[in-house]
Motif scaffolding. Sequence first.
Motif, PDB file in Angstrom:
ATOM      1  N   VAL A   1       0.683  -1.220  -0.008  1.00  0.00           N
ATOM      2  CA  VAL A   1      -0.024   0.178  -0.100  1.00  0.00           C
ATOM      3  C   VAL A   1       0.831   1.404  -0.016  1.00  0.00           C
ATOM      4  N   TYR A   2       1.874   1.240   1.063  1.00  0.00           N
ATOM      5  CA  TYR A   2       2.814   2.433   0.909  1.00  0.00           C
ATOM      6  C   TYR A   2       3.448   2.806  -0.543  1.00  0.00           C
ATOM      7  N   LEU A   3       4.183   1.655  -1.079  1.00  0.00           N
ATOM      8  CA  LEU A   3       4.547   1.791  -2.243  1.00  0.00           C
ATOM      9  C   LEU A   3       3.873   2.401  -3.279  1.00  0.00           C
ATOM     10  N   ALA A   4       2.579   1.714  -3.330  1.00  0.00           N
ATOM     11  CA  ALA A   4       1.526   1.971  -4.621  1.00  0.00           C
ATOM     12  C   ALA A   4       1.118   3.555  -4.219  1.00  0.00           C
ATOM     13  N   LYS A   5       0.967   3.967  -3.344  1.00  0.00           N
ATOM     14  CA  LYS A   5       0.399   5.350  -2.893  1.00  0.00           C
ATOM     15  C   LYS A   5       1.750   6.496  -2.980  1.00  0.00           C
ATOM     16  N   LYS A   6       2.804   6.117  -2.541  1.00  0.00           N
ATOM     17  CA  LYS A   6       3.847   6.814  -2.949  1.00  0.00           C
ATOM     18  C   LYS A   6       4.569   7.059  -4.116  1.00  0.00           C
TER      19      LYS A   6
END
Length: 203
Positions: free
Chosen positions: A70-75
């Motif tokens: 989730v972090y990678l997708a959003k960032k």
Amino acid sequence: MKLYHHPLSGHAHRARLFLSLIGQDVELLEVDLANAEHKSPEFLKLNSLGQIPVLIDGDAVVQDSNAIMVYLAKKLGKTDWLPEDPLGGARVERWLSIAAGPIAYGPAAARLVTVFGAKFDTGEVIGRAHDLLKVIEAELAGRDWLAAERVTIADIALYSYIARAPEGNVDLSAYPKVGAWLRRVEALKGFVPFVKTPVGLAA
């Protein structure tokens, strides 16, 4: 970026696979699980639960494989992997919850018995795995991916432990749609295989 991982961990593979699929360079740091490095004071500063994977991105420390995706997708703005619309996001989140629940207590637990010697009731966890696989088989009727018309992090969250379910004596032969879905994931550009262990039905 740095990723603390172990090659036999499906949770760690989940994070590593997503990093590779999106073409994100990362330094892999293997944690010595056999010698309990994940329970050392130094590692507990990174994850107080003493679990892998952990992603380090500058000053950001991200624990948990689903949270890392989730972090990678959003960032990185990967809205194709994690839809921003409410319904699309909710559909992905449903499968992330399944990955953290029924997957963890079904096929992942069954594999923990054979690979790591975990003390689970084998009949119970294998039964849970088949209960879930029947649901997934039905949900894949008429579509290629779990949460959307294209691959998302929902598919990556479930892939590793289902792909290696036979290592935990979970037979996948009765689930042809699940098998076809696994092959679609494996055909993605940037796919990184999960290490095979010759145990269970894979012996």
